[in-house]
Design an enzyme around this catalytic site. Sequence first.
Site, PDB file in Angstrom:
ATOM      1  N   CYS A 140      53.124  56.337  41.386  1.00 39.39           N
ATOM      2  CA  CYS A 140      52.785  55.105  40.650  1.00 39.39           C
ATOM      3  C   CYS A 140      51.517  54.508  40.906  1.00 39.39           C
ATOM      4  O   CYS A 140      51.143  53.425  39.951  1.00 39.39           O
ATOM      5  CB  CYS A 140      53.827  54.284  40.841  1.00 39.39           C
ATOM      6  SG  CYS A 140      55.573  54.890  40.535  1.00 39.39           S
ATOM      7  N   HIS A 160      51.668  44.729  41.609  1.00 39.33           N
ATOM      8  CA  HIS A 160      52.476  45.837  41.337  1.00 39.33           C
ATOM      9  C   HIS A 160      53.863  45.485  41.285  1.00 39.33           C
ATOM     10  O   HIS A 160      54.757  46.064  40.500  1.00 39.33           O
ATOM     11  CB  HIS A 160      52.198  46.758  42.784  1.00 39.33           C
ATOM     12  CG  HIS A 160      52.982  48.198  42.858  1.00 39.33           C
ATOM     13  ND1 HIS A 160      52.798  49.129  41.547  1.00 39.33           N
ATOM     14  CD2 HIS A 160      54.053  48.970  43.029  1.00 39.33           C
ATOM     15  CE1 HIS A 160      53.512  50.149  41.528  1.00 39.33           C
ATOM     16  NE2 HIS A 160      54.514  49.934  42.616  1.00 39.33           N
ATOM     17  N   GLU A 209      54.783  43.561  49.276  1.00 37.76           N
ATOM     18  CA  GLU A 209      53.646  43.181  48.673  1.00 37.76           C
ATOM     19  C   GLU A 209      53.335  41.899  48.914  1.00 37.76           C
ATOM     20  O   GLU A 209      52.002  41.399  48.990  1.00 37.76           O
ATOM     21  CB  GLU A 209      53.776  43.629  47.450  1.00 37.76           C
ATOM     22  CG  GLU A 209      52.342  43.270  46.484  1.00 37.76           C
ATOM     23  CD  GLU A 209      52.349  43.743  44.858  1.00 37.76           C
ATOM     24  OE1 GLU A 209      53.451  44.115  44.396  1.00 37.76           O
ATOM     25  OE2 GLU A 209      51.222  43.741  44.404  1.00 37.76           O
ATOM     26  N   LYS A 252      55.195  43.528  35.100  1.00 40.70           N
ATOM     27  CA  LYS A 252      56.402  44.620  34.905  1.00 40.70           C
ATOM     28  C   LYS A 252      57.585  43.656  34.573  1.00 40.70           C
ATOM     29  O   LYS A 252      58.349  44.388  33.977  1.00 40.70           O
ATOM     30  CB  LYS A 252      56.440  45.312  36.100  1.00 40.70           C
ATOM     31  CG  LYS A 252      55.439  46.563  36.433  1.00 40.70           C
ATOM     32  CD  LYS A 252      55.857  47.215  37.656  1.00 40.70           C
ATOM     33  CE  LYS A 252      54.748  48.370  37.994  1.00 40.70           C
ATOM     34  NZ  LYS A 252      53.567  47.690  38.795  1.00 40.70           N
ATOM     35  N   HIS A 259      58.338  49.497  34.251  1.00 42.55           N
ATOM     36  CA  HIS A 259      57.451  50.141  35.144  1.00 42.55           C
ATOM     37  C   HIS A 259      56.868  51.224  34.493  1.00 42.55           C
ATOM     38  O   HIS A 259      57.591  52.246  34.030  1.00 42.55           O
ATOM     39  CB  HIS A 259      58.074  50.447  36.674  1.00 42.55           C
ATOM     40  CG  HIS A 259      57.343  51.003  37.452  1.00 42.55           C
ATOM     41  ND1 HIS A 259      56.068  51.467  37.424  1.00 42.55           N
ATOM     42  CD2 HIS A 259      57.448  51.422  38.922  1.00 42.55           C
ATOM     43  CE1 HIS A 259      55.139  51.771  38.527  1.00 42.55           C
ATOM     44  NE2 HIS A 259      56.432  51.894  39.247  1.00 42.55           N
ATOM     45  N   PHE A 285      54.928  56.466  45.268  1.00 42.77           N
ATOM     46  CA  PHE A 285      55.726  57.259  46.227  1.00 42.77           C
ATOM     47  C   PHE A 285      54.687  58.335  46.912  1.00 42.77           C
ATOM     48  O   PHE A 285      53.764  58.530  46.135  1.00 42.77           O
ATOM     49  CB  PHE A 285      56.764  58.024  45.473  1.00 42.77           C
ATOM     50  CG  PHE A 285      58.113  57.346  45.094  1.00 42.77           C
ATOM     51  CD1 PHE A 285      58.210  55.941  45.612  1.00 42.77           C
ATOM     52  CD2 PHE A 285      59.046  58.015  44.392  1.00 42.77           C
ATOM     53  CE1 PHE A 285      59.328  55.238  45.417  1.00 42.77           C
ATOM     54  CE2 PHE A 285      60.233  57.039  43.862  1.00 42.77           C
ATOM     55  CZ  PHE A 285      60.321  55.706  44.284  1.00 42.77           C
TER      56      PHE A 285
END
Lengths: 396, 88
Positions: free
Chosen positions: A134, A274, A285, A305, A310, A373
Amino acid sequence: MLSGASGVTAISGDWARDLPVRIAAPAAIDPASVIGRVQARRMDRCEQFAVAAAREAWSDAGSPGVDPFRLGVAVTSGIGGLRSVLSAHDALREKGWSRISPFTVPMMMPNGAAGWISMELGARAGAHALVSACASGTETIGYGIDMIRSGRADVVVAGGTEAVITRLAVAGFAVMRALSTRNGQPEKASRPFDKGRDGFVLGEGAGIVVLESEAHAVARGARVYAVAAGAGYSADAYHLSRGLPDGAGIRHAITSALADAGVTARQVVHVNAHATSTTEGDPLEAAGIAAALGGADGVVVTSTKSVTGHLLGGAGAVEAVAAVKAVAERTAPPTANLEDLDESVTLDIADRPRALDPRGDGPAAVLSNSFGFGGGNAATVWCEYDSAGTEAPRRA
Amino acid sequence: VTGGQDVLAWLGETIEEVAGVPAEELRPETAIADLGMDSLSMTELAVTAQDKTGAVLSDDDLRGMVTVGDVIRGILEAGREAAGSPVS
């Protein structure tokens, strides 16, 4: 995006019927209809999105005349052509090896979009695709900025794309418990920073920016939306799918991006976070942003998002476009569905469009964060353009 | 060419799908290259030919095809071979 209208809907296909997650944010258009039938059947849907977005961005940039060997492409996908892999595998099992499409391999590779765009534009300075789940879109835009800074190219078409709303991908994220199961209220499902969040919603699409050296942009009288001021990175080296508990990796990526851009924390007026709407990720975050910006008072934070879902490898690229528009219009888009802010979040999260005013010395700056990830964290910095200034690359 | 009409019918459809050129515009002398068909498109066509007629076209067969007429002749010949009848 400014309206905060959610693109999340119930999945219409039967394939999701027995899954715990039956919602997603599909694109509003069929990219194949934009590309043209003959060309589209050689491309995975993620490649179609990327080529369609690249055409729009290129045209918006005034279709600059560039020496082919000074024109680059940096466009990626976090996963690649998953839909093509799945349909080829069906054909393989049902009809045999010789009946699969000869385009199977070029449709599955994550750099396929970069290749198609380079052909479309005749870009010969390089066609690159950094893959980091991502964070792919943001890292690849960062690479595009470096291509211009290092003198390899005058213009770079940069971004990311994804199209994996499939039974396999939904099941794969669902089994990790990463997705929202708010099936009865699709438009409320993506709710970053809200107490009621329960996972992310899978989206699809592509974002593309046109990066250009200042000299090249000025020489042709280009309209400049923002300065692509810099990028920063880190790796958590902790867990394949969970962030470092204190947000230290995120902090380092942001701090490095600001240093790379030559921008102080005081110049940052807005962060396109994010924040995917997962229970664990959003507060991490928030902590990382607060630590990196020294409290972040006066910084308007948004997660787009909340409306797009996403886009995985496309996320950072679509969000870079949102960040650039925020700079150009001095307006931050809202975070939809923010009804009850998580009390551990100390940031100013925009629940409606917000005007952005410079708050320090130097041009106003906007951050765009992406984490993937594998532990990769990346951030890009976009600044207001001062035509008398001397900043490096440009535009979107 | 005997059987040419049958082949032409599905071949026209396939070429229309692969190259986007309407079947009615195809002539035996039409050059494959002019249809914008590359080697990967030709392998798609070979897969369809095998489905329809059992004809197995080799890489050499495909490379030797310059015009639509060559394709039809190649498919008919390979189809007869597949059916076990002598090629005359």
